[in-house]
Structure formats: C-alpha cells, structure tokens
Design a protein around this motif. Structure first.
Motif, PDB file in Angstrom:
ATOM      1  N   GLU A  63       8.235   7.073  35.232  1.00  0.00           N
ATOM      2  CA  GLU A  63       9.377   7.192  36.136  1.00  0.00           C
ATOM      3  C   GLU A  63       9.673   8.618  36.582  1.00  0.00           C
ATOM      4  OE1 GLU A  63      12.603   5.373  34.045  1.00  0.00           O
ATOM      5  OE2 GLU A  63      11.824   3.343  34.320  1.00  0.00           O
ATOM      6  N   ALA A  95      17.056  14.956  46.270  1.00  0.00           N
ATOM      7  CA  ALA A  95      17.017  13.744  45.450  1.00  0.00           C
ATOM      8  C   ALA A  95      16.257  12.654  46.197  1.00  0.00           C
ATOM      9  CB  ALA A  95      18.439  13.297  45.139  1.00  0.00           C
ATOM     10  N   ASP A  97      17.275   9.938  47.356  1.00  0.00           N
ATOM     11  CA  ASP A  97      18.061   9.402  48.472  1.00  0.00           C
ATOM     12  C   ASP A  97      18.201  10.410  49.616  1.00  0.00           C
ATOM     13  OD1 ASP A  97      19.828  11.259  47.436  1.00  0.00           O
ATOM     14  OD2 ASP A  97      21.407   9.803  46.969  1.00  0.00           O
ATOM     15  N   ARG A 101      20.550  18.607  45.910  1.00  0.00           N
ATOM     16  CA  ARG A 101      21.101  18.754  44.566  1.00  0.00           C
ATOM     17  C   ARG A 101      20.918  20.197  44.116  1.00  0.00           C
ATOM     18  NH1 ARG A 101      21.026  13.601  41.623  1.00  0.00           N
ATOM     19  NH2 ARG A 101      21.616  12.100  43.205  1.00  0.00           N
ATOM     20  N   THR A 121      12.288  15.417  37.888  1.00  0.00           N
ATOM     21  CA  THR A 121      13.520  14.646  38.070  1.00  0.00           C
ATOM     22  C   THR A 121      13.298  13.202  37.645  1.00  0.00           C
ATOM     23  OG1 THR A 121      12.970  14.061  40.355  1.00  0.00           O
ATOM     24  CG2 THR A 121      14.253  16.075  40.018  1.00  0.00           C
ATOM     25  N   ASP A 122      14.409  12.547  37.287  1.00  0.00           N
ATOM     26  CA  ASP A 122      14.322  11.125  36.943  1.00  0.00           C
ATOM     27  C   ASP A 122      14.476  10.290  38.212  1.00  0.00           C
ATOM     28  OD1 ASP A 122      17.018  11.264  37.525  1.00  0.00           O
ATOM     29  OD2 ASP A 122      17.702  10.860  35.487  1.00  0.00           O
ATOM     30  N   THR A 123      14.613   8.997  38.071  1.00  0.00           N
ATOM     31  CA  THR A 123      14.684   8.102  39.231  1.00  0.00           C
ATOM     32  C   THR A 123      15.945   8.307  40.062  1.00  0.00           C
ATOM     33  OG1 THR A 123      15.672   6.411  37.824  1.00  0.00           O
ATOM     34  CG2 THR A 123      13.294   6.307  38.147  1.00  0.00           C
ATOM     35  N   GLU A 124      16.980   8.910  39.472  1.00  0.00           N
ATOM     36  CA  GLU A 124      18.230   9.149  40.196  1.00  0.00           C
ATOM     37  C   GLU A 124      18.329  10.570  40.731  1.00  0.00           C
ATOM     38  OE1 GLU A 124      21.168   8.002  37.398  1.00  0.00           O
ATOM     39  OE2 GLU A 124      20.457   5.940  37.335  1.00  0.00           O
ATOM     40  N   ARG A 126      18.154  13.442  38.927  1.00  0.00           N
ATOM     41  CA  ARG A 126      18.673  14.433  37.994  1.00  0.00           C
ATOM     42  C   ARG A 126      17.528  15.221  37.368  1.00  0.00           C
ATOM     43  NH1 ARG A 126      22.195   9.818  35.511  1.00  0.00           N
ATOM     44  NH2 ARG A 126      20.109   9.323  34.804  1.00  0.00           N
TER      45      ARG A 126
END
Length: 191
Positions: A63, A95, A97, A101, A121-124, A126
């Motif tokens: 991920e 990010a 989306d 960030r 970064t993770d899936t969101e 961060r």
C-alpha cells in the motif's frame, strides 16, 4: 533444604504403588497439563504472532508508495561534528486526491529549498517511513514470534511451578503430621 528424591524414574506417578499418595497423582496431572499448555501455547502463539506481523508488513509494502516531494525550506547542517546521514526539514507533496500536503521528512543535510526528495506515503497521503523489505519483515516476524511464544509459554510454566510448590509444602506438612503420630511410639520408654 531440598528433600532427597532418589533416582529419577519415568512415569512413576502413574505406576501402581501402595505408597503413591493422592497428591502424587495430582502432581502428575499438573505436570502433564502444564507441559502440554507450555509447548502447545507457546508454539501456537509464536506462529500466529509471526504470521500477523509478516502479513501487516506485507500489506504496508503493497500500500505505501514513494512520492516526490519538494523542500519548502533549506535543510539544516548537522549539529554534531561527525555529520548526520539525514536531517529533518519541511517538505510539500501531493496526496492521492490531488491536494497539497505539508510535513517534515528526513532529507540530505544542507539541501537547498526547492530540491526534490523522495518520501513515502500511505493510501491517504500521510507521511510514513519506508516499508520493511521482505527479508527485514521475515526477521521482525521471527523475532516477534519467538518473543510472543516465550511470553505465552511462561504463563502456564510459572503457574505450574507455583502449584507444584504448594503441593510439595502440603506433602511436607502431611509428613510432619504423620511423624507426630508415629514418633512417640518409637521413643524409648524406661520400665
């Protein structure tokens, strides 16, 4: 002072013997149960823990993604004389989306503002650390599995030692009571 126990005879608690006490049979079952729980519980806990850790680290590898970020300020020089491999600095990235960030990441020392760096970064979107490689994950899972197995196996083992200690004290008290009944019969009496 430990009581003299004589030569070790296997399975003596289950053999027919007129001197075998009820506490001997009970201790036999306690020992059997404790060893079964210690071995079985330790192995099962170790395997389940190792599998869980390895699955979690594999999910992170699948991920988490590397993303290109830009330094929003100059990275500082290392404070110590030896020089650090990485220093903390502010970065900006996009990010998943598409939103911008901001955060802090470890970068090369003395990097100029506007330099591109790779962050994870993770899936969101961060910031996260770089995921463990497959070999690192295997090592971590093995170590966690061993630690979990030993900790789980220690519980019935320690409990069994406590129960056996209490049985031993009870047996010694029974011996004292028996000796108080028989001892006076063996005393010399002056006629």
């Amino acid at each position: 002072m430990a009581a003299f126990r004589g030569p070790k005879v296997w399975l003596w608690r289950w053999r027919r013997n007129p001197l075998r006490r009820r506490s001997d049979r009970l201790e036999g079952w306690v020992v059997l149960t404790v060893w079964a729980l210690t071995v079985f519980g330790g192995v099962v806990a170790g395997l389940l823990s190792a599998d869980s850790v390895e699955a979690g680290l594999a999910r992170q590898r699948a991920e988490w993604r590397p993303v290109t970020a830009t330094l929003t300020q100059d990275a500082p020089q290392p404070a110590d004389a030896n020089g650090a491999d990485r220093v903390w600095s502010k970065v900006r990235w996009s990010a998943p989306d598409g939103s911008a960030r901001d955060g802090q990441a470890r970068v090369e020392p003395a990097s100029a503002e506007g330099t591109s760096v790779t962050v994870w970064t993770d899936t969101e979107g961060r910031l996260v650390t770089q995921p463990a490689s497959a070999s690192q994950a295997r090592l971590r899972a093995t170590l966690v599995g061993i630690l979990a197995g030993v900790c789980v196996a220690a519980v019935p083992y320690v409990g069994g030692r406590v129960v056996r200690g209490r049985l031993e004290r009870r047996r010694l008290d029974e011996w004292d009571e028996a000796w108080e009944r028989v001892g006076p019969l063996w005393e010399r009496k002056a006629w």
